[in-house]
Structure formats: C-alpha cells, structure tokens
Design a protein around this motif. Structure first.
Motif, PDB file in Angstrom:
ATOM      1  N   VAL A  94       4.480  40.712  39.950  1.00 29.92           N
ATOM      2  CA  VAL A  94       4.721  39.277  40.113  1.00 29.92           C
ATOM      3  C   VAL A  94       4.996  38.984  41.592  1.00 29.92           C
ATOM      4  O   VAL A  94       5.905  39.570  42.180  1.00 29.92           O
ATOM      5  CB  VAL A  94       5.933  38.822  39.272  1.00 29.92           C
ATOM      6  N   PRO A  95       4.214  38.098  42.217  1.00 28.29           N
ATOM      7  CA  PRO A  95       4.469  37.758  43.619  1.00 28.29           C
ATOM      8  C   PRO A  95       5.882  37.215  43.791  1.00 28.29           C
ATOM      9  O   PRO A  95       6.411  36.531  42.919  1.00 28.29           O
ATOM     10  CB  PRO A  95       3.423  36.678  43.913  1.00 28.29           C
ATOM     11  N   LYS A  96       6.488  37.514  44.914  1.00 26.03           N
ATOM     12  CA  LYS A  96       7.866  37.069  45.168  1.00 26.03           C
ATOM     13  C   LYS A  96       7.887  36.174  46.404  1.00 26.03           C
ATOM     14  O   LYS A  96       7.203  36.420  47.397  1.00 26.03           O
ATOM     15  CB  LYS A  96       8.797  38.268  45.350  1.00 26.03           C
ATOM     16  N   GLY A  97       8.706  35.122  46.348  1.00 27.70           N
ATOM     17  CA  GLY A  97       8.796  34.165  47.435  1.00 27.70           C
ATOM     18  C   GLY A  97       9.883  34.543  48.425  1.00 27.70           C
ATOM     19  O   GLY A  97      11.040  34.727  48.036  1.00 27.70           O
ATOM     20  N   VAL A  98       9.528  34.664  49.682  1.00 29.14           N
ATOM     21  CA  VAL A  98      10.490  34.966  50.736  1.00 29.14           C
ATOM     22  C   VAL A  98      10.981  33.642  51.320  1.00 29.14           C
ATOM     23  O   VAL A  98      10.190  32.840  51.816  1.00 29.14           O
ATOM     24  CB  VAL A  98       9.858  35.825  51.837  1.00 29.14           C
ATOM     25  N   ALA A  99      12.289  33.416  51.243  1.00 28.00           N
ATOM     26  CA  ALA A  99      12.892  32.156  51.688  1.00 28.00           C
ATOM     27  C   ALA A  99      13.403  32.312  53.120  1.00 28.00           C
ATOM     28  O   ALA A  99      14.369  33.028  53.371  1.00 28.00           O
ATOM     29  CB  ALA A  99      14.038  31.765  50.757  1.00 28.00           C
ATOM     30  N   VAL A 100      12.745  31.644  54.055  1.00 23.15           N
ATOM     31  CA  VAL A 100      13.078  31.756  55.475  1.00 23.15           C
ATOM     32  C   VAL A 100      13.700  30.454  55.964  1.00 23.15           C
ATOM     33  O   VAL A 100      13.202  29.361  55.664  1.00 23.15           O
ATOM     34  CB  VAL A 100      11.815  32.078  56.301  1.00 23.15           C
ATOM     35  N   GLY A 117      16.502  35.506  51.640  1.00 20.92           N
ATOM     36  CA  GLY A 117      16.296  36.444  50.530  1.00 20.92           C
ATOM     37  C   GLY A 117      15.045  36.062  49.768  1.00 20.92           C
ATOM     38  O   GLY A 117      14.181  35.332  50.266  1.00 20.92           O
ATOM     39  N   TYR A 118      14.938  36.562  48.534  1.00 26.71           N
ATOM     40  CA  TYR A 118      13.807  36.241  47.669  1.00 26.71           C
ATOM     41  C   TYR A 118      14.196  35.088  46.754  1.00 26.71           C
ATOM     42  O   TYR A 118      15.235  35.118  46.098  1.00 26.71           O
ATOM     43  CB  TYR A 118      13.405  37.458  46.839  1.00 26.71           C
ATOM     44  N   LEU A 119      13.349  34.100  46.705  1.00 23.41           N
ATOM     45  CA  LEU A 119      13.626  32.894  45.924  1.00 23.41           C
ATOM     46  C   LEU A 119      13.781  33.242  44.442  1.00 23.41           C
ATOM     47  O   LEU A 119      12.911  33.895  43.841  1.00 23.41           O
ATOM     48  CB  LEU A 119      12.484  31.896  46.120  1.00 23.41           C
TER      49      LEU A 119
END
Length: 603
Positions: free
Chosen positions: A164-170, A352-354
């Motif tokens: 599952v693709p993971k969202g990187v929150a910047v 972190g990761y959303l």
C-alpha cells in the motif's frame, strides 16, 4: 521563520518583470504569476483551503499547474500531487487515504471519479470568478488560520513494502534551509533557466519548482514526450537554453551531454552516479551529486562540483540545517569510515507518514545526538563517512530498490500480483547491469485452479501500478528455489533473472543498415527494428506485430531504441511517435515515412 510564499513574494518584489515560467510559446513573468496565484488562492480559501488541509491537484504539465501549487500554498493549504498519467486506481487510493478538502483539475482530466468537491480551473465561469478577486498578496489575516512552519506543505506518496503506497507529510519547516542550500551551491541568477523534468508526483518536482521560483530563475516546462531521455530531452534543453537541470543517472546515461548546460549545473540524483557518468557530465559544466529520500524536504546532502576523475563519487555533505549520521546497530556514531545506516536529522525531516502512526514511530525516531525532543529519520540506506567528512552511499539494508531512478518497494509489486486470483506465490526481483537496463522480473507460482498468462498478470499490474513498477517479465514456476531454512532463495532468482536476459540475447541478429537498400521499405525496417528490440530488451522473439512495451520495454529503453535508429539508420524519429506506435510494424512504417520525408527535404 519565512514560509515558501514569503520567499516567492520577495522574488516578485525584486524582479517583477523577469520570466518566471516558460511553457511552449507561453511566458509568464513574476508579477503576472503572483497575481494569478493570489486570485486563485482567495477562491480556495473561500472553498475551505487552509493550514493542515490538503488540496489535491490533478493538472497536466503547464503554467496552470504552477499557478495552482502556488495558490494552494498561499492559501495556507498543502498540496497533494496527482499525476494524471498515473493509473486511476492508484490516484483514487491516494485521495481516499489523504482525504483532501477539494480537488483542483482541468477539463481534460476526466479519469478521476472521486467523492471530493472539485474546482475545474479552466472552466470559463470559474476563471471569471477568479478574475474578480484581488491580485495582491494574501495576508495571514485572510487565511482561515495563521500559517506556521510546522503546518503541512505537501504530501507525496511513495511505494510501500506492505503493498500500500504511503503518504509522506512534509511541512514548511525545511524550506528556509532548502533555499539557503540552493543559493550557496547553485547561485541561480534572475533570468537563468531551470528545467522542470521530474513528474509532479515526486519531490524532485518541488526541487525544480523552488530552484527556479525562489531564486529568481525561469522554470522551463515542456510536454512529457519532449522530456524523454535521449535526443528529445537534448533538443528541449538546447531549444530553451537551459542553465540548470536535475535528473537521475538513467536519464543522463542515454542523453548526449555535448553542448548542454554550458557554464551551468547538472545535478545527478535518485540513484548511484557512476565514475563514467561523472567523467562525461563534469566537462563544461558543474556536476553535483545529490542524496535524500522523500522523508526529508527533497534532499539531505549534496556533493560537488565533482571532478570526473575521482575514484568514488560522493554524496557530499549535509544541507544547511541538516545532519546525516552514520550509525551502527546500537546507534553508535561511526566516524572511522565503517559502513553503517544513514540517519537524517535537521529542519527538513518530515512530520511522518500520513495516517500511519505505527510506521511513523518505527522510522522517525528520537535523535540521541540532537536537542531534546528532536527526531531523525532511519533511511534504510547504508553509507560511510570519508576522512574529510564526505559521505558515500553503499547500498540498502532491505528489499527497497531503485529502478531507473524511481524508489520501488518490491513488496508492493508482489502484493499487486498476489491480488490476482490465479496467483499463489510471487517474488519480484530486479536485474540489469546498469540503471538504463534495470528491469523488474516477477516469478509466480500459479494456482492449479485458475489459468493465467504472464501478459495477463502484467496487465493486472499495469491497472494499479505506475509504469516504472510494472514487471518487464513474469515467469511461471512450479516450485521456488529455497534456502536450507526453507525460505525462498531470492539471490538464486536474481541470478536466474540475469541469466534469462543473457540467454535471450541473440548475438549477431542485427541486420546491417546497408542491407536496407536505397529505397528502404517497411519490410526491411521491420527486420532491423525487431533485431534492435531483441538486443535492447535482451529477448529473442520480437515480431512485427509485437508492442515494444508489452515485450517489457519502458520509456528509457524506448529512448535507447530511438538513439539506435538515429545512429544506425540515420533517421530521427520523434519520441512522440516512438511511444505511440502500436507495434513494431507500425514503427517501421513511421521510420520509412520519416526517412522518405528527410530524403525529399535534402533533395
């Protein structure tokens, strides 16, 4: 601390009439770009955009895309990039997971069916509404809440090991140091041109965007087919007189450097920059080698200018405001040149990761060497520190790989194939001697209850995965090789993939160009092209009715094919036609027509 919009607006004040964006025949200066973004930002605020609220953007390459991103950031929101070229299923997952407050798209993006409020940017009524708004800079008081550096700036999805693709929150916290590093290393001056090469879905896009617009330069945009590595990319860079560019080694490896970026800069990033590439691309321009995963604000270290004769190409030293540790398994600091894992700290570390607190806690850990409460990102990359402090990348500690410069978790490829009802076991590996020849090979044990072909599984993968993650070959196995402990022997499968490519290559199958004859002919060209495809894809069965991409080709290999057609046959086939050809026979017709046209023009 200054935000991205502050840096951009300071450039507007300094060089309002300087070109900011070039796309085709369109040129927008800083003042016009700023005004358009401000007007759109006010409409977005009214529609609900604000701090820590995501706005999805699905807009093709164009000046309108730049306006949209600036507007979201000026409104205080964070952007979620959706490349319209990606599979609709993958884009749908991103939106479902990220839950943006709205979607910005253009009328030509019709593949997305999402339960999200939409604003169609090129709808005449919406454009008219924007024109009624003020073009002056958006103030803190106008936003739904005050915007601070700790608020989100963008969320970018990367390949996930669980499938599952993971969202990187910047956040905005790393922008000031990013700009400081760019100014110190590159020194972009007003009027200098920066190529926008990367896909919108990658953080390298943000680097191009900021290197130009936060430093007074002009962002050069082009259609995707004009940016294909090889002759198309070269012609685009020459046509627009590009001064600065960033791209992976795989693109550099198939593009002739002669006459490009003279006196400017080229930055290799995303994969290992080899000595041979350094030797070629360090002539006549400054060459840098950048390193940094998506989990930091674009990058963590940069090396250069690089001398093309150096023994090993380093990834340099940390960015301003950042730290790169080389640590052992007990988090001990290794400063004696010993290999360890690279941990990244400083202002650019992502939030972190959303929506993935467990994964975030495992990868973003307390920094024992930093101030109280500071964190560092465990990259999974291995490296060492030289005696002079220079850093060197030495590999990975897990199954994450780079394929043609793209970060790929093989687990995600395997998970997609496993979702097919006819698949019982699947293992994906990477083979290839260099970046341009790398390919994913999937080994599959099919179910006894269902029949399936490798082509069907590749199509199943293509429905959900981006092009660079689709296996070039799917090999059926009755039984997997195993180690003594019973685990699947991945190393043996990697060796099989290498042998598969080697055995499939048929030396001496090429047809000499002088056998084409003065009149050429599609039949002759079919034989030549089939031979070329066999050699490039390392297969032995290409036929006129085969599609290059169905045989396992990808965009970089298509660029290699175009280069060979040009060098061996003297025919320059546009990359647009190379990509659009339904099969090798149609490509042969294109080569024949192009050769005939060129001969007529010469006469």
């Amino acid at each position: 601390m200054r935000l991205l919009s502050d840096f951009f607006e300071s450039q507007v004040a300094e060089v309002p009439g300087a070109p900011a964006v070039l796309f085709g025949d369109t040129v927008i200066d800083y003042a016009e770009l700023n005004a358009r973004a401000n007007r759109l930002a006010r409409r977005l605020i009214a529609a609900g955009a604000g701090p820590d609220r995501l706005v999805a953007i699905a807009v093709p390459r164009s000046e309108r895309l730049i306006v949209a991103v600036l507007a979201v950031l000026k409104a205080g929101g964070a952007y979620l990039p959706l490349d319209p070229a990606y599979p609709a299923d993958r884009l749908t997952h991103m939106v479902t997971d990220a839950e943006p407050v709205m979607l910005l798209r253009t009328e030509d993006v019709t593949s997305l069916r999402l339960d999200v409020p939409e604003l169609v940017l090129d709808d005449p009524s919406f454009e008219a509404a924007c024109e009624q708004e003020s073009g002056a800079d958006v103030t803190q008081d106008e936003r739904r809440a005050p915007l601070h550096p700790a608020h989100l700036m963008y969320v970018i999805y990367t390949s996930g090991s669980t499938g599952v693709p993971k969202g990187v929150a910047v956040t905005h916290s790393g922008v000031a140091d990013l700009v400081s590093t760019q100014a110190r290393v590159f020194g972009v001056r007003p009027g200098e041109r920066v190529l926008q090469w990367a896909s919108f879905s990658f953080d390298a896009w943000f680097w191009d965007f900021t290197l130009a617009l936060l430093n007074g330069g002009a962002l050069v945009m082009a259609e995707q087919h004009d940016l294909m590595p090889g002759e198309s990319l070269r012609e685009t860079m020459l046509k627009h007189r590009v001064d600065h560019a960033v791209m992976p080694p795989v693109a550099l490896g198939v593009t002739d450097s002669e006459g490009l970026l003279t006196g400017g800069t080229i930055t290799s990033t995303g994969d290992v920059c080899t000595r041979s590439l350094a030797a070629e691309w360090s002539k006549g321009r400054r060459l840098y080698n950048g390193y940094g995963p998506t989990e930091v604000t674009v990058g963590a270290s940069i090396g250069g200018p690089i001398d093309g004769v150096q023994e090993d190409v380093s990834i340099g030293t940390p960015w301003d405001g950042g730290t790169v540790y080389v640590l052992d398994g007990s988090l001990g600091d290794l400063r004696d040149g010993t290999d360890g894992e690279l941990y990244l700290a400083g202002s650019g570390v992502a939030r972190g990761y959303l929506n993935r607190p467990g994964l975030t806690a495992s990868r973003f850990v307390a920094d024992p060497y930093g101030p109280p409460g500071s964190r560092m990102y465990r990259s999974g990359d291995r490296g060492r520190r030289g005696a002079d402090g220079e850093l060197f990348f030495t590999g990975r500690v897990d199954h994450q790989v780079k394929v043609r410069g793209f970060r790929v978790e093989l687990g995600e490829v395997e998970a997609r194939l496993e979702s097919h009802r006819a698949v019982e076991i699947v293992v994906a590996v990477v083979s290839g001697e260099d970046a341009s020849s790398q390919r994913i090979v999937a080994y599959v044990k099919p179910s006894a209850r269902h029949e399936v072909t490798g082509d069907e599984l590749r199509e199943h993968a293509r429905e959900a995965l981006p092009e660079h993650m689709v296996p070039s070959a799917v090999v059926m196995l009755d039984r997997f090789p195993t180690l003594l402990n019973g685990k699947i022997d991945r190393r043996e499968l990697e060796e099989r993939a290498a042998r598969l490519a080697l055995d499939a290559t048929t030396p001496g199958t090429g047809v000499p160009a002088d056998e084409v004859g003065d009149e050429g002919g599609a039949g002759s060209y079919e034989r030549i092209l089939c031979a070329m495809v066999n050699e490039i894809l390392k297969i032995g069965h290409a036929a006129p009715g085969d599609n290059f991409f169905d045989l396992g080709g990808h965009s970089v290999l298509a660029a290699q094919l175009a280069r060979r057609v040009r060098s061996e046959l003297g025919v320059a086939v546009p990359m647009r036609d190379m990509l659009a050809a339904a099969d090798i026979a149609e490509l042969a017709d294109i080569v024949e027509r192009t050769e005939r046209t060129e001969r007529t023009e010469r006469a």
